[in-house]
Design a protein around this motif. Structure first.
Motif, PDB file in Angstrom:
ATOM      1  N   ASP A 212      -6.712  -2.773  -4.683  1.00 37.00           N
ATOM      2  CA  ASP A 212      -7.318  -3.109  -3.405  1.00 37.00           C
ATOM      3  C   ASP A 212      -6.162  -3.359  -2.447  1.00 37.00           C
ATOM      4  O   ASP A 212      -5.556  -4.441  -2.467  1.00 37.00           O
ATOM      5  CB  ASP A 212      -8.208  -4.343  -3.546  1.00 37.00           C
ATOM      6  CG  ASP A 212      -8.956  -4.690  -2.277  1.00 37.00           C
ATOM      7  OD1 ASP A 212      -8.495  -4.269  -1.182  1.00 37.00           O
ATOM      8  OD2 ASP A 212      -9.971  -5.373  -2.364  1.00 37.00           O
ATOM      9  N   ASN A 213      -5.842  -2.384  -1.628  1.00 42.25           N
ATOM     10  CA  ASN A 213      -4.684  -2.511  -0.743  1.00 42.25           C
ATOM     11  C   ASN A 213      -4.892  -3.585   0.320  1.00 42.25           C
ATOM     12  O   ASN A 213      -3.925  -4.193   0.785  1.00 42.25           O
ATOM     13  CB  ASN A 213      -4.369  -1.164  -0.105  1.00 42.25           C
ATOM     14  CG  ASN A 213      -3.715  -0.209  -1.088  1.00 42.25           C
ATOM     15  OD1 ASN A 213      -3.219  -0.609  -2.148  1.00 42.25           O
ATOM     16  ND2 ASN A 213      -3.731   1.083  -0.765  1.00 42.25           N
TER      17      ASN A 213
ATOM     18  N   SER B 265       5.453   6.547  -3.996  1.00 46.39           N
ATOM     19  CA  SER B 265       4.018   6.392  -3.764  1.00 46.39           C
ATOM     20  C   SER B 265       3.196   6.834  -4.973  1.00 46.39           C
ATOM     21  O   SER B 265       2.043   6.435  -5.132  1.00 46.39           O
ATOM     22  CB  SER B 265       3.613   7.179  -2.522  1.00 46.39           C
ATOM     23  OG  SER B 265       3.935   8.550  -2.682  1.00 46.39           O
ATOM     24  N   TRP B 266       3.803   7.674  -5.803  1.00 46.14           N
ATOM     25  CA  TRP B 266       3.146   8.091  -7.044  1.00 46.14           C
ATOM     26  C   TRP B 266       4.202   8.228  -8.121  1.00 46.14           C
ATOM     27  O   TRP B 266       5.233   8.859  -7.921  1.00 46.14           O
ATOM     28  CB  TRP B 266       2.397   9.402  -6.862  1.00 46.14           C
ATOM     29  CG  TRP B 266       1.944  10.065  -8.132  1.00 46.14           C
ATOM     30  CD1 TRP B 266       2.261  11.313  -8.570  1.00 46.14           C
ATOM     31  CD2 TRP B 266       1.087   9.504  -9.138  1.00 46.14           C
ATOM     32  NE1 TRP B 266       1.659  11.567  -9.770  1.00 46.14           N
ATOM     33  CE2 TRP B 266       0.934  10.483 -10.157  1.00 46.14           C
ATOM     34  CE3 TRP B 266       0.441   8.272  -9.292  1.00 46.14           C
ATOM     35  CZ2 TRP B 266       0.139  10.265 -11.294  1.00 46.14           C
ATOM     36  CZ3 TRP B 266      -0.344   8.062 -10.433  1.00 46.14           C
ATOM     37  CH2 TRP B 266      -0.477   9.047 -11.414  1.00 46.14           C
TER      38      TRP B 266
ATOM     39  N   SER C  36      -1.579   5.548  -8.088  1.00 44.57           N
ATOM     40  CA  SER C  36      -0.872   5.955  -6.885  1.00 44.57           C
ATOM     41  C   SER C  36      -1.148   4.995  -5.742  1.00 44.57           C
ATOM     42  O   SER C  36      -2.015   4.139  -5.812  1.00 44.57           O
ATOM     43  CB  SER C  36      -1.290   7.371  -6.493  1.00 44.57           C
ATOM     44  OG  SER C  36      -2.668   7.385  -6.142  1.00 44.57           O
ATOM     45  N   TRP C  37      -0.425   5.189  -4.638  1.00 47.46           N
ATOM     46  CA  TRP C  37      -0.525   4.280  -3.495  1.00 47.46           C
ATOM     47  C   TRP C  37      -1.945   4.186  -2.949  1.00 47.46           C
ATOM     48  O   TRP C  37      -2.390   3.129  -2.528  1.00 47.46           O
ATOM     49  CB  TRP C  37       0.416   4.747  -2.389  1.00 47.46           C
ATOM     50  CG  TRP C  37      -0.037   6.046  -1.769  1.00 47.46           C
ATOM     51  CD1 TRP C  37       0.185   7.304  -2.235  1.00 47.46           C
ATOM     52  CD2 TRP C  37      -0.811   6.204  -0.583  1.00 47.46           C
ATOM     53  NE1 TRP C  37      -0.402   8.238  -1.429  1.00 47.46           N
ATOM     54  CE2 TRP C  37      -1.012   7.592  -0.387  1.00 47.46           C
ATOM     55  CE3 TRP C  37      -1.357   5.313   0.347  1.00 47.46           C
ATOM     56  CZ2 TRP C  37      -1.737   8.098   0.694  1.00 47.46           C
ATOM     57  CZ3 TRP C  37      -2.067   5.810   1.425  1.00 47.46           C
ATOM     58  CH2 TRP C  37      -2.256   7.192   1.578  1.00 47.46           C
ATOM     59  N   SER C  38      -2.665   5.283  -3.007  1.00 46.40           N
ATOM     60  CA  SER C  38      -4.021   5.313  -2.447  1.00 46.40           C
ATOM     61  C   SER C  38      -5.089   4.984  -3.481  1.00 46.40           C
ATOM     62  O   SER C  38      -6.251   4.771  -3.121  1.00 46.40           O
ATOM     63  CB  SER C  38      -4.303   6.693  -1.877  1.00 46.40           C
ATOM     64  OG  SER C  38      -4.323   7.650  -2.926  1.00 46.40           O
ATOM     65  N   GLY C  39      -4.696   4.994  -4.739  1.00 54.25           N
ATOM     66  CA  GLY C  39      -5.684   4.824  -5.801  1.00 54.25           C
ATOM     67  C   GLY C  39      -6.304   6.133  -6.242  1.00 54.25           C
ATOM     68  O   GLY C  39      -7.121   6.159  -7.158  1.00 54.25           O
ATOM     69  N   GLY C  40      -5.904   7.234  -5.622  1.00 57.97           N
ATOM     70  CA  GLY C  40      -6.519   8.512  -5.920  1.00 57.97           C
ATOM     71  C   GLY C  40      -6.057   9.155  -7.210  1.00 57.97           C
ATOM     72  O   GLY C  40      -6.722  10.047  -7.739  1.00 57.97           O
TER      73      GLY C  40
ATOM     74  N   SER D  69       0.796  -1.216   0.000  1.00 60.84           N
ATOM     75  CA  SER D  69       0.000   0.000   0.000  1.00 60.84           C
ATOM     76  C   SER D  69       0.835   1.276   0.000  1.00 60.84           C
ATOM     77  O   SER D  69       0.289   2.361  -0.191  1.00 60.84           O
ATOM     78  CB  SER D  69      -0.942   0.004   1.200  1.00 60.84           C
ATOM     79  OG  SER D  69      -0.201  -0.053   2.408  1.00 60.84           O
ATOM     80  N   ASN D  70       2.139   1.194   0.190  1.00 65.67           N
ATOM     81  CA  ASN D  70       2.988   2.385   0.218  1.00 65.67           C
ATOM     82  C   ASN D  70       3.408   2.863  -1.165  1.00 65.67           C
ATOM     83  O   ASN D  70       3.932   3.976  -1.298  1.00 65.67           O
ATOM     84  CB  ASN D  70       4.248   2.117   1.027  1.00 65.67           C
ATOM     85  CG  ASN D  70       3.972   2.025   2.517  1.00 65.67           C
ATOM     86  OD1 ASN D  70       2.867   2.284   2.962  1.00 65.67           O
ATOM     87  ND2 ASN D  70       4.980   1.632   3.276  1.00 65.67           N
TER      88      ASN D  70
END
Length: 125
Positions: free
Chosen positions: A73-74, A102-103, A52-56, A30-31
């Protein structure tokens, strides 16, 4: 180090859909950003999409924009590539990769640290 295992490839007719999955293990999934690349017969590997790490944040190659969707899906340490309206020119071995940050907004291969073994996608006309 991280281990990546792709799945979901196969043979599909033009206009059809496939969803690729890439399961990661051995690192804090997830990082980091994740990406998809592909290599068609006789061609160099090319960037497809990154998330990106968050999916954003996501980014796509022009050739797949509007047809492919990357997601993650982290909780499952898995990244997906939904491929719709497939074309014969999408035929390739598809690889997932872990970003170094992370991105990773650029599709440059050097921005990715680990690669899976690939899954074959064949689109018939």
């Amino acid at each position: 180090q991280v281990q990546l295992v792709e799945s979901g490839g196969g043979l599909v007719q033009a206009g059809g859909s496939l969803r690729l999955s890439c399961a990661a293990s051995g690192r804090t999934f997830s990082n980091y950003a994740m990406g998809w690349f592909r290599r068609a017969p006789g061609k160099e590997r090319e960037f497809v999409a990154t998330i990106s790490w968050s999916g954003g944040s996501t980014s796509y190659a022009d050739s797949v924009k509007g047809r492919f969707t990357i997601s993650r899906d982290n909780a499952k340490s898995t990244v997906y590539l939904q491929m719709n309206t497939l074309k014969p020119e999408d035929t390739a071995v598809y690889y997932c990769a872990v970003g170094r940050l992370s991105w990773v907004g650029s599709g440059t291969s050097a921005n990715f640290a680990s690669w899976g073994q690939g899954t074959q996608v064949t689109v018939s006309s």
